[in-house]
Design a protein around this motif. Sequence first.
Motif, PDB file in Angstrom:
ATOM      1  N   THR A  41       0.934  -1.186  -0.111  1.00  0.00           N
ATOM      2  CA  THR A  41      -0.080   0.021  -0.034  1.00  0.00           C
ATOM      3  C   THR A  41       0.956   1.407  -0.131  1.00  0.00           C
ATOM      4  O   THR A  41       0.496   2.241  -0.606  1.00  0.00           O
ATOM      5  N   ARG A  42       1.745   1.218   0.956  1.00  0.00           N
ATOM      6  CA  ARG A  42       2.714   2.502   0.565  1.00  0.00           C
ATOM      7  C   ARG A  42       4.336   1.747   0.706  1.00  0.00           C
ATOM      8  O   ARG A  42       4.404   0.609   1.382  1.00  0.00           O
ATOM      9  N   VAL A  43       5.271   2.423   0.455  1.00  0.00           N
ATOM     10  CA  VAL A  43       6.661   2.196   0.458  1.00  0.00           C
ATOM     11  C   VAL A  43       7.342   3.025   1.453  1.00  0.00           C
ATOM     12  O   VAL A  43       7.265   4.330   1.317  1.00  0.00           O
ATOM     13  N   ILE A  44       8.217   2.596   2.159  1.00  0.00           N
ATOM     14  CA  ILE A  44       8.930   3.355   3.388  1.00  0.00           C
ATOM     15  C   ILE A  44      10.196   3.750   2.782  1.00  0.00           C
ATOM     16  O   ILE A  44      11.145   2.759   2.417  1.00  0.00           O
ATOM     17  N   ILE A  45      10.733   4.995   2.618  1.00  0.00           N
ATOM     18  CA  ILE A  45      11.938   5.265   2.183  1.00  0.00           C
ATOM     19  C   ILE A  45      12.638   6.080   3.382  1.00  0.00           C
ATOM     20  O   ILE A  45      12.205   6.958   4.141  1.00  0.00           O
ATOM     21  N   GLY A  46      13.790   5.349   3.732  1.00  0.00           N
ATOM     22  CA  GLY A  46      14.641   5.707   4.695  1.00  0.00           C
ATOM     23  C   GLY A  46      15.874   6.509   4.483  1.00  0.00           C
ATOM     24  O   GLY A  46      15.901   7.669   4.037  1.00  0.00           O
ATOM     25  N   SER A  47      17.051   5.825   4.243  1.00  0.00           N
ATOM     26  CA  SER A  47      18.246   6.147   4.012  1.00  0.00           C
ATOM     27  C   SER A  47      18.411   7.209   2.607  1.00  0.00           C
ATOM     28  O   SER A  47      19.114   8.080   2.867  1.00  0.00           O
ATOM     29  N   CYS A  48      17.816   6.465   2.105  1.00  0.00           N
ATOM     30  CA  CYS A  48      17.790   7.139   0.330  1.00  0.00           C
ATOM     31  C   CYS A  48      17.253   8.564   0.664  1.00  0.00           C
ATOM     32  O   CYS A  48      17.697   9.423  -0.361  1.00  0.00           O
ATOM     33  N   ALA A  49      16.469   8.799   1.453  1.00  0.00           N
ATOM     34  CA  ALA A  49      15.960  10.216   1.489  1.00  0.00           C
ATOM     35  C   ALA A  49      16.899  11.415   2.061  1.00  0.00           C
ATOM     36  O   ALA A  49      16.902  12.305   1.789  1.00  0.00           O
ATOM     37  N   ILE A  50      17.997  10.711   2.520  1.00  0.00           N
ATOM     38  CA  ILE A  50      19.075  11.557   3.004  1.00  0.00           C
ATOM     39  C   ILE A  50      20.275  11.316   2.002  1.00  0.00           C
ATOM     40  O   ILE A  50      20.798  12.527   1.480  1.00  0.00           O
ATOM     41  N   LYS A  51      20.602  10.225   1.576  1.00  0.00           N
ATOM     42  CA  LYS A  51      21.647  10.070   0.622  1.00  0.00           C
ATOM     43  C   LYS A  51      21.252  10.624  -1.051  1.00  0.00           C
ATOM     44  O   LYS A  51      22.417  10.817  -1.636  1.00  0.00           O
ATOM     45  N   ASN A  52      20.241  10.553  -1.140  1.00  0.00           N
ATOM     46  CA  ASN A  52      19.646  10.688  -2.615  1.00  0.00           C
ATOM     47  C   ASN A  52      18.501  11.629  -2.493  1.00  0.00           C
ATOM     48  O   ASN A  52      17.293  11.239  -3.092  1.00  0.00           O
ATOM     49  N   LYS A  53      18.597  12.801  -2.004  1.00  0.00           N
ATOM     50  CA  LYS A  53      17.203  13.692  -1.888  1.00  0.00           C
ATOM     51  C   LYS A  53      16.515  13.962  -3.099  1.00  0.00           C
ATOM     52  O   LYS A  53      15.436  14.210  -3.171  1.00  0.00           O
ATOM     53  N   ILE A  54      17.472  14.430  -4.047  1.00  0.00           N
ATOM     54  CA  ILE A  54      16.826  14.759  -5.632  1.00  0.00           C
ATOM     55  C   ILE A  54      16.107  13.548  -6.126  1.00  0.00           C
ATOM     56  O   ILE A  54      14.740  14.004  -6.632  1.00  0.00           O
ATOM     57  N   GLN A  55      16.756  12.495  -5.817  1.00  0.00           N
ATOM     58  CA  GLN A  55      15.495  11.195  -6.526  1.00  0.00           C
ATOM     59  C   GLN A  55      14.520  11.015  -5.696  1.00  0.00           C
ATOM     60  O   GLN A  55      13.530  10.557  -6.419  1.00  0.00           O
ATOM     61  N   ALA A  94      10.882   7.653   6.160  1.00  0.00           N
ATOM     62  CA  ALA A  94      11.272   7.012   7.825  1.00  0.00           C
ATOM     63  C   ALA A  94      12.528   7.928   8.268  1.00  0.00           C
ATOM     64  O   ALA A  94      13.722   7.775   7.664  1.00  0.00           O
ATOM     65  N   LEU A  95      12.446   8.789   9.171  1.00  0.00           N
ATOM     66  CA  LEU A  95      13.397   9.590   9.465  1.00  0.00           C
ATOM     67  C   LEU A  95      13.620   9.464  11.286  1.00  0.00           C
ATOM     68  O   LEU A  95      12.647   9.593  11.979  1.00  0.00           O
ATOM     69  N   ASP A  96      14.921   8.789  11.251  1.00  0.00           N
ATOM     70  CA  ASP A  96      14.934   8.410  12.577  1.00  0.00           C
ATOM     71  C   ASP A  96      16.109   9.074  13.236  1.00  0.00           C
ATOM     72  O   ASP A  96      17.082   9.409  12.848  1.00  0.00           O
ATOM     73  N   VAL A  97      15.890   9.643  14.499  1.00  0.00           N
ATOM     74  CA  VAL A  97      16.664  10.446  15.134  1.00  0.00           C
ATOM     75  C   VAL A  97      17.345  10.135  16.526  1.00  0.00           C
ATOM     76  O   VAL A  97      16.542   9.320  17.173  1.00  0.00           O
ATOM     77  N   HIS A  98      18.467  10.739  16.821  1.00  0.00           N
ATOM     78  CA  HIS A  98      19.089  10.802  17.981  1.00  0.00           C
ATOM     79  C   HIS A  98      18.929  12.215  18.465  1.00  0.00           C
ATOM     80  O   HIS A  98      19.496  13.170  17.750  1.00  0.00           O
ATOM     81  N   ILE A  99      18.524  12.438  19.800  1.00  0.00           N
ATOM     82  CA  ILE A  99      18.389  13.980  20.257  1.00  0.00           C
ATOM     83  C   ILE A  99      19.594  14.309  20.949  1.00  0.00           C
ATOM     84  O   ILE A  99      19.719  13.649  22.035  1.00  0.00           O
ATOM     85  N   ASN A 100      20.180  15.171  20.702  1.00  0.00           N
ATOM     86  CA  ASN A 100      21.554  15.612  21.322  1.00  0.00           C
ATOM     87  C   ASN A 100      21.545  17.114  21.474  1.00  0.00           C
ATOM     88  O   ASN A 100      21.690  18.125  20.437  1.00  0.00           O
ATOM     89  N   ASN A 101      21.247  17.512  22.622  1.00  0.00           N
ATOM     90  CA  ASN A 101      21.184  19.004  23.015  1.00  0.00           C
ATOM     91  C   ASN A 101      20.131  19.800  22.137  1.00  0.00           C
ATOM     92  O   ASN A 101      20.157  20.778  21.584  1.00  0.00           O
ATOM     93  N   ASN A 102      18.898  18.946  22.206  1.00  0.00           N
ATOM     94  CA  ASN A 102      17.693  19.517  21.460  1.00  0.00           C
ATOM     95  C   ASN A 102      17.798  19.369  20.091  1.00  0.00           C
ATOM     96  O   ASN A 102      16.866  19.633  19.296  1.00  0.00           O
ATOM     97  N   LYS A 103      18.953  18.843  19.578  1.00  0.00           N
ATOM     98  CA  LYS A 103      18.977  18.812  18.140  1.00  0.00           C
ATOM     99  C   LYS A 103      18.684  17.385  17.537  1.00  0.00           C
ATOM    100  O   LYS A 103      19.255  16.464  18.049  1.00  0.00           O
ATOM    101  N   LYS A 104      17.847  17.323  16.659  1.00  0.00           N
ATOM    102  CA  LYS A 104      17.394  16.006  16.109  1.00  0.00           C
ATOM    103  C   LYS A 104      18.298  15.561  15.002  1.00  0.00           C
ATOM    104  O   LYS A 104      17.981  15.811  13.941  1.00  0.00           O
ATOM    105  N   GLU A 105      19.529  14.858  15.136  1.00  0.00           N
ATOM    106  CA  GLU A 105      20.154  14.478  14.352  1.00  0.00           C
ATOM    107  C   GLU A 105      19.640  13.120  13.695  1.00  0.00           C
ATOM    108  O   GLU A 105      19.514  12.021  14.290  1.00  0.00           O
TER     109      GLU A 105
END
Length: 245
Positions: free
Chosen positions: A97-111, A127-138
């Motif tokens: 029904t839906r396809v989840i895009i993770g790493s590619c959204a960062i490595k290949n944003k234009i595509q 799919a955007l996965d974060v570690h929060i460091n000093n309130n910055k969502k890395e």
Amino acid sequence: MIIPAFDLINGKPVRLYQGNYLNQKDYNVNLRECLEEYKLKGIKIVHLVDLDGAKNSKNRQLNLLKKILSYGIIPIQIGGGIRNIEDIQNLLDCGATRVIIGSCAIKNKIQVKKWLDIYGPDRIVLALDVHINNNKKEIHINGWQKKTNYFLEDIIEYFSSSQLKHVLCTDISKDGTLSGPNFKLYQDLVKNFKNIKFQASGGVSVLNDIVSLKKTGVHNVIIGRSLLEKKFTIEDALKCWQNES
């Protein structure tokens, strides 16, 4: 809505602790039977991730994913190691029904922007996965193994011009821990990006977590370990979500 989740390694449902592949717990469940039960209980969509593919796209469990999709029991959003348009088309053709895009959204944003334009916002989940460091969502990629120099808000903003609709956001420090979700994270996201249907993921352990997440304004809650370990029933989770206004 409530979205039950299954993560698969070598064909078996597992959970990782904070994304650590060395800290893996296996579950002896019949996936087909679970999907049938969830459909009967009123679940509208299930979340499925190929963790082998997420770690290394060459190890994608494509035959397994095709088999699961062939059941046609319930709508499924599916991800893990999706790197090109052929991967997307293949899964959609097989019934995803839906396809989840993770790493590619960062490595290949234009595509990925092009994919959003081609398939439309209803078929793609970022799919955007974060570690929060000093309130910055890395943002972390490659099955959470690699830290990037990108921050969550910047990436959502970038894709918003392509009518981005579905974002699955995981606080990695909460995932698989049963320690409670990061409510402030989702509260901030909903406030700042009103056109996005966020999927909250990570840490749900008790029914009150569902109540609190609903209050943040998120549209969906992904629940994995709590259901696998029967911390509460799917009926109670659904009732909890529906009753909270």
